[in-house]
Design an enzyme around this catalytic site. Structure first.
Site: not given
Ligand code: PEP
Ligand code: MG
Length: 752
Positions: A367, A680
């Site tokens: 993250h 995404c």
């Molecule tokens: C994912 O898991 O691909 C996503 C878009 O959400 P995050 O990266 O915030 O977990």
């Protein structure tokens, strides 16, 4: 100490007087070697300093021929002195000339001396030089003498680091302390960063080395050790270290060193030899760092790293220094250097002054990387050893395209990068020209390119990038930057700003996705063995519906009069989606009853990121207005491979047939049920992976704003029909399609 006149304490006291004398640097160094030689009853004492060309130059000697000073030099790894410097380890020999590395330098007159003790001059894990004593007769120096010489070497390290010796170097050279370094890492967020280093966890610089009162220093050390233990235990209890399993390592380290009394004992001994408490910590830390440099076993290295962290904490305890660099004055072009950090810590820094981020660890879908990418901050990960080499304020260039960092770059590298910055600016202009053009393949299929966002600073980029809207708004980022839970009004204000900034363009909000590596400092949560598989995202939201209800209410208010698109993260079974939808329904009815303005339409979606839902897709799709694939989590769970684990970064490929088949299955199911699907995860922002996704049937993908230009350029250059045909035939037989995709791009003129 056997064989010494006054013991280390007397020697250190004498050295302290010498440091204060108003004499030239050379005179001081000459007096230092005389003092050490006489104190250690050695006939020879010499100091070699490492230059930036990798040679060790004799800077001062008592006992060898004075003409050799600033004349004799050895390469790193050459002769006994070179071996000590490159191994960062003492060498204690009763007959030096028998050692295979012995290199004879006639100008020194060294041949008369048989026994030899040399120690590295270390600072922050870096070798700055070598300190040697020699005796005519064969003897072995005892352990206390080795320790005493290492302690003395710290005084020299201070002199070198202070810059006092720089002008003495033989013409044309400067000292290794300022040597440029080229470091290779992993590109995590694209861009070029030219700026000055800021250490996320600043290393304490110990300047008072020699104790006035040894017993006082011993009491200080003991008190600091006690409060270190208490503070580590407090941290563990408060769960602040739950993030990323870090608490476990600290706990293990703490246990290890609580049981291994050796660490504390060695520091106490260093104090007894005449050092201040701080200098004693650093003296022992120097050994740890040197061991770390030599250690190749990653597990042991990790442990030594932890011990190093613990020593830094202890230094902070001693100095009572708690200032976090994010809260202090930042240079205008700060490049933050850290071992690792959480997303909230990065957000503590003033964005306007950040030019880059360099991590010793770090992974592409962790993250902190996602936040860095969202903020458009060039980021490198896995730059091993940079913390040992960098000083605060050092000039540094990081290349988030090639994955390289240049620490203290020489002028030619600097010039090359100034050119590169110009070139990038031209490319950005080229992308900007594409802004108004729809992303349509050569054979006429339009692909919607959305951006991922989460903060106010992202908003102008939606329009600037020429995106189709916001495909993923990570609402938890507001929570991560806040000191306490954002109130409903604050949430509502942000959501309204987001919708206003997007104008006519659609925005897909995602309900709070906290837990895993996104812990809120103010949320007391139990420690978890496997936070990524733990009480997070929709699981937490359904168990504490107050949180989700407040958020839903804020969203309903903010989207009054327009469309609200909301999706729920980590849906593992359809029942979770039903319960979340029920909560939305209830809130909507509630607001309606009290006459509040409501959104024109509410569309609810689910993120597909937990593999179990792949076998309940039809049921899920029947309930959803849209779905979005979170490939970061989906691939982490498919491959059972922690997305934030540095060691697993290159282990599994998103372009492996296994992951592409899973992604194709989702796209196919959504198409057959007529439910809009987007993807995404971070792979959407990589032109090659994005090409694969389009070939698998995705017509909408969402990515970091900075990726839109390159992905659009790729879309404009592809022809869909042959791409689909190639993937269709290869996916059946290949294990990994990366090479096939690259070959396709080459032969079909796809601009990657
Ligand atoms: C994912 O898991 O691909 C996503 C878009 O959400 P995050 O990266 O915030 O977990
Ligand atoms: Mg996710």
């Amino acid at each position: 100490m056997r064989g010494s006149i006054g013991g280390p304490r007397v020697m250190l006291r004498r050295l302290r007087e010498l440091m204060a004398e108003p004499v030239s640097a050379q005179e001081r160094l000459d007096k230092i070697v005389v003092t050490i030689a006489s104190n250690m009853v050695a006939e020879v004492c010499s100091v070699y300093v490492l230059r930036d060309d990798g040679t060790l130059e004799l800077f001062a000697t008592e006992g060898l021929r004075p003409e050799a000073v600033h004349l004799t030099s050895l390469q790193l790894g050459e002769g006994l002195v070179g071996v000590i410097a490159s191994d960062a380890k003492p060498l204690n020999l009763s007959n030096a000339q028998d050692h295979p590395a012995f290199a004879y330098r006639p100008e020194t007159g060294e041949e008369h001396y048989q026994s030899f003790l040399g120690v590295p001059v270390l600072r922050g894990g870096q070798t700055l030089g070598v300190l040697v004593v020699q005796n005519r007769t064969p003897r072995t120096y005892n352990e206390e003498e080795v320790e005493a010489l290492q302690t003395t070497a710290m005084v020299l390290a201070e002199m070198i680091a202070g810059g006092e010796l720089e002008p003495l170097a033989r013409s044309g050279g400067s000292l290794a302390l300022r040597r440029p370094h080229h470091l290779a890492g992993l590109a995590l967020a694209e861009g070029l960063g030219l700026g000055h280093a800021v250490l996320h966890e600043p290393r304490m610089v110990v300047t008072t080395l020699i104790a006035e009162d040894v017993h006082h220093e011993l009491r200080r050390l003991n008190a600091a050790l006690d409060s270190l233990r208490t503070s580590v235990e407090d941290l563990l209890e408060r769960g602040e270290f739950a993030r990323g399993g870090e608490h476990r390592e600290i706990l293990e380290t703490f246990r290890m060193f609580a049981h291994d009394r050796g660490w504390a004992e060695r520091m106490r001994e260093a104090v007894m030899s005449g050092l201040t408490a701080e200098a004693a910590v650093e003296r022992v830390q120097n050994d740890t760092r040197a061991r770390m440099l030599r250690q190749t076993d990653p597990v042991i290295r990790e442990r030594l790293h932890d011990l190093d962290d613990l020593a830094n904490r202890l230094l902070r305890e001693l100095v009572g220094w708690q200032i976090h660099p994010a809260l202090g004055e930042l240079p205008r072009d700060a490049i933050i250097i850290a071992r690792n950090m959480g997303p909230a810590e990065l957000l503590d820094y003033d964005r306007d002054r950040l030019r880059g981020l360099v991590l010793e660890e770090g992974a592409p879908t962790s993250h902190v990387t996602i936040v860095a990418r969202a903020l458009g901050i060039a980021t490198l990960g896995q730059v091993e050893g940079i913390l040992d080499l960098v000083r605060p304020g050092d000039p540094i260039i990081l290349d988030g395209d090639s994955g390289e960092a240049h620490l203290r770059p020489p002028p030619d590298i600097e010039r090359a990068y100034v050119d590169k910055v110009r070139f990038r600016a031209r490319r950005q202009e080229q992308y900007a020209r594409l802004r108004e053009r729809p992303a349509t393949t050569r054979d006429g299929t339009e692909i919607s390119l959305f951006v991922n966002a989460g903060l106010l600073v992202d908003l102008p980029q939606v329009k600037e990038a020429g995106a189709s809207g916001i495909g993923l708004f990570r609402t938890e980022l507001q929570f991560l930057v806040a000191a306490t839970f954002p109130r409903m009004r604050e949430q509502q204000a942000l959501y309204r700003d987001v919708l206003t900034a997007a104008g006519e363009l659609p925005v897909t909000f995602r309900s709070l996705d906290i837990g895993g590596d996104k812990m809120l400092p103010y949320l007391r949560a139990a420690q978890e063995e496997n936070p990524a598989l733990g009480w997070r995202a929709i699981r937490m939201a359904l168990d504490r519906p107050g949180l989700l209800r407040t958020q839903i209410r804020a969203l309903l208010h903010a989207a009054a009069g327009r469309e609200l698109r909301l999706m729920f993260p980590m849906i593992a079974e359809v029942e979770e989606f039903d319960r979340a939808r029920e909560l939305v329904e209830r809130e909507r009815r509630h607001l309606e009853r009290f006459g509040h303005a409501l959104p024109e339409r509410v569309l609810l979606g689910a993120m597909i990121e937990v593999p179990s839902i792949l076998w309940q897709l039809d049921e899920l799709l029947d309930r959803c207005d849209f779905v979005s694939v979170g490939s970061n989590d989906l691939l982490q769970f498919l491959f059972a491979s922690d997305r934030a684990n540095t060691r697993l970064v290159n282990r599994f490929d998103p372009l492996a047939a296994s992951s592409l088949r899973a992604l194709r299955h989702i796209a196919g199911a959504a198409r057959s049920r007529n439910v809009p699907v987007t993807l995404c995860g971070e792979m959407a922002g990589d032109p090659l992976s994005a090409m694969a996704l389009i070939g698998l049937g995705y017509r909408a993908i969402s990515m970091a704003p900075s990726a839109i230009g390159a992905v659009k350029q790729m879309v404009l250059s592809i022809e869909l029909a042959p791409l689909e045909a190639m993937i269709e035939s290869e996916i059946a037989g290949s294990c990994n399609l990366r090479n096939e995709l690259l070959a396709f791009a080459r032969t079909h003129g796809v601009e990657l």
